[in-house]
Design a protein around this motif. Structure first.
Motif, PDB file in Angstrom:
ATOM      1  N   GLU A  63       0.836  -1.202   0.000  1.00  0.00           N
ATOM      2  CA  GLU A  63       0.000   0.000   0.000  1.00  0.00           C
ATOM      3  C   GLU A  63       0.874   1.256   0.000  1.00  0.00           C
ATOM      4  OE1 GLU A  63      -3.304   0.252  -0.330  1.00  0.00           O
ATOM      5  OE2 GLU A  63      -3.258  -1.924  -0.660  1.00  0.00           O
ATOM      6  N   ALA A  64       1.927   1.233   0.822  1.00  0.00           N
ATOM      7  CA  ALA A  64       2.840   2.381   0.866  1.00  0.00           C
ATOM      8  C   ALA A  64       3.555   2.561  -0.472  1.00  0.00           C
ATOM      9  CB  ALA A  64       3.857   2.189   1.995  1.00  0.00           C
ATOM     10  N   GLN A  65       3.890   1.453  -1.092  1.00  0.00           N
ATOM     11  CA  GLN A  65       4.558   1.488  -2.409  1.00  0.00           C
ATOM     12  C   GLN A  65       3.670   2.155  -3.461  1.00  0.00           C
ATOM     13  OE1 GLN A  65       6.661  -2.217  -3.921  1.00  0.00           O
ATOM     14  NE2 GLN A  65       4.996  -2.077  -5.418  1.00  0.00           N
ATOM     15  N   ARG A  66       2.382   1.816  -3.441  1.00  0.00           N
ATOM     16  CA  ARG A  66       1.456   2.421  -4.397  1.00  0.00           C
ATOM     17  C   ARG A  66       1.351   3.936  -4.211  1.00  0.00           C
ATOM     18  NH1 ARG A  66      -3.332  -2.099  -3.697  1.00  0.00           N
ATOM     19  NH2 ARG A  66      -2.416  -3.707  -5.079  1.00  0.00           N
ATOM     20  N   SER A  67       1.565   4.367  -2.967  1.00  0.00           N
ATOM     21  CA  SER A  67       1.486   5.809  -2.685  1.00  0.00           C
ATOM     22  C   SER A  67       2.834   6.501  -2.866  1.00  0.00           C
ATOM     23  CB  SER A  67       0.980   6.019  -1.238  1.00  0.00           C
ATOM     24  OG  SER A  67      -0.292   5.440  -1.064  1.00  0.00           O
TER      25      SER A  67
END
Length: 536
Positions: free
Chosen positions: A18-22
């Motif tokens: 999720e952090a990677q997508r952001s």
């Protein structure tokens, strides 16, 4: 690695995704480093998963400088997840037992010892606090039995075992009531409705064993009369020593709306299983030579044969007159067995007898305590209020009891037992001394051969109530000489030609009605739960 730890890693990887997508690549790097440290703490150095995570951190640096796209990171993270599932496949479990009264530990012990001997299992015995209740439901006495366990049981302080943080794969409990018992309660932190959130498999196993054989579960599970205890609603697995009990429970689960409307982790038809009881394992494994007697007990016994006298709660509570007849029966029994040269009496009241009188038969408490004190002061026999039931079973040569689970446990010894006429006593019987014990023994053997328990009041039971009993309910007769005859059988068994046939038939009844009757119930239960947890 434990399944719970693998799930924690996969959950962290989902957070990283999720952090990677952001585009929060620095947070991803910190998360990946944390996962590496966690894996090395659990598995040591040298896993390919950690190598891939370290390479992922290098890719994050490149992505941050726009040298590679997010799709590369996404594929690499999927590869890491795959390695977590394959390389870090669960192969260890943590199992915790939450007993409360030490006298009930025998319903866990052989499971615990099996788990403790398995290198792939971390097994913990964590005795929990329990409390006695007043008649109004308020708590008046706190107890903790953790300092009383035998030396071969490693006890963990309940205050130091954080069940929420550790999330053991399997939790064993034997308290079915949560807060609904009139006499006792465990600490609310250990109610089943709370524990179910902190494990993958919450397992209930009864601290008692029943003696009835139910062939028609529908007949005994009328929805209008049915009481659904919390364990039915909250446990993933309920274990029984008889197949018929498991079938009855399955019927309850399939027909009761309170159970049907709850989503369980286990299929409903797999929640009730018959695998035997560790209590029978304990009966089989306990031998007289390994049970040391206190000196004053040995003096009272004085090398005589021993009649074990067990008194239960159910008979006292079920009497219509509230227990007065129960107390009268205690008095007459002790009077008949005082100062005998042929037998030593060993009285073992239920561990909660005084507490139950206090909570549910308060007006009779002083009378009961007076009987208890007279027994001890007059040294009528051994007074056993210790948690160790199995020493009493091993040392005794015969049993006199009311309707209780010890009667069924005693089947496994092959030794004779008799049902004391208390709650089923006749009101106005004829009195007789005409029936000999030879006649009763022959009739009992006949009944055992006929149906290995036969039928009483159209109900299949594995124990025939009306034989080896001081009353003939069919003919409304009380045998005044029964107790003397029963004691003579215990002390002079060799004079009865049919005694060996009786012993073997009794053992056969036990083996027919109990699952895993050979002392392997704990082993089978542990391995069943381990397989449930790890799969395969």
């Amino acid at each position: 690695m434990r399944k719970y730890h693998q799930q924690q890693i996969l959950e962290l990887l989902r957070t990283i995704k999720e952090a990677q997508r952001s585009g929060l690549y620095e947070d991803c790097k910190e998360g990946a480093s944390a996962v590496c440290n966690f894996i090395e703490k659990m598995e040591g150095k040298g896993t390919q998963t950690v190598v891939l995570l370290q390479e992922y951190c290098e890719l994050l640096f490149k992505a941050n400088n726009r040298r590679i796209g997010e799709d590369v990171l996404h594929k690499y993270l999927k590869k890491i997840e795959s390695y977590v599932r394959d390389e870090l496949k669960p192969n260890k479990i943590e199992v915790v037992f939450f007993p409360y009264q030490l006298s009930m530990w025998d319903s866990f012990e052989s499971i615990y010892l099996t788990a403790k001997s398995d290198p792939s299992c971390n097994a913990y015995c964590v005795p929990i606090p329990w409390f006695e209740k007043n008649a109004d439901g308020t708590v008046f006495a706190a107890h903790y039995d953790g300092d009383k366990y035998p030396s071969n049981i490693e006890v963990i302080d309940w205050r130091k075992y954080d069940v929420a943080a550790r999330h053991p794969e399997v939790i064993f409990i034997h308290n079915p009531y949560d807060g609904n018992n009139y006499v006792t309660t465990v600490h609310p932190n250990y109610y089943s409705n709370r524990l179910k959130d902190f494990t993958d498999l919450l397992v209930y196993i009864s601290y008692g064993v029943s003696y009835n054989h139910l062939s028609n579960p529908q007949k005994y599970t009328d929805p209008e009369k049915r009481i659904i205890l919390p364990f039915y609603l909250n446990c993933d697995l309920m274990l029984f020593h008889q197949r018929e009990q498991a079938e009855r429970t399955k019927y309850i689960l399939s027909t009761d709306l309170r159970c049907k409307n709850i989503q369980y982790r286990q299929p409903q038809e797999e929640r009730a299983v018959a695998l035997g009881s560790p209590k029978f394992d304990k009966v089989i494994s306990t031998i007289r030579e390994n049970c040391v007697l206190p000196d004053d007990w040995a003096t009272l016994i004085n090398d005589k044969k021993i009649l074990l006298f067990c008194t239960s709660l159910s008979s006292m509570l079920n009497l219509k007159n509230g227990g007065e007849k129960y107390l009268d029966k205690l008095r007459t029994t002790f009077k008949a067995l005082t100062n005998r040269d042929d037998i030593a009496l060993w009285w073992r009241p239920h561990p909660l007898m005084s507490s139950t009188f206090r909570s549910m038969r308060r007006s009779l408490l002083d009378n009961y305590l007076e009987i208890e004190n007279e027994f001890k002061e007059n040294k009528i026999g051994v007074f056993d209020d210790t948690p160790d039931l199995h020493r009493a079973i091993a040392w005794s040569d015969g049993l006199l009891t009311d309707k209780s689970s010890i009667m069924f446990m005693y089947l496994a010894t092959g030794k004779p037992f008799s049902i004391n006429a208390v709650d089923c006593a006749l009101d106005n019987p004829k009195h007789s001394n005409s029936v000999t014990f030879d006649e009763q023994l022959s009739q009992r053997i006949k009944n055992m051969k006929f149906a290995k328990g036969a039928n009483v009041h159209n109900t299949p039971f594995c124990i025939w109530w009306d034989n080896f009993s001081e009353e003939d309910m069919v003919n409304n007769t009380h045998f005044d000489n029964f107790l003397d005859n029963f004691i003579h059988y215990i002390t002079h068994t060799e004079e009865y030609p049919e005694s060996e046939e009786y012993r073997l038939l009794q053992l056969q009844i036990y083996e027919d009605f109990v699952v895993n009757p050979d002392g392997t119930a704990g082993y089978e239960i542990y391995n069943y739960c381990k397989k449930k947890t790890l799969g395969g």
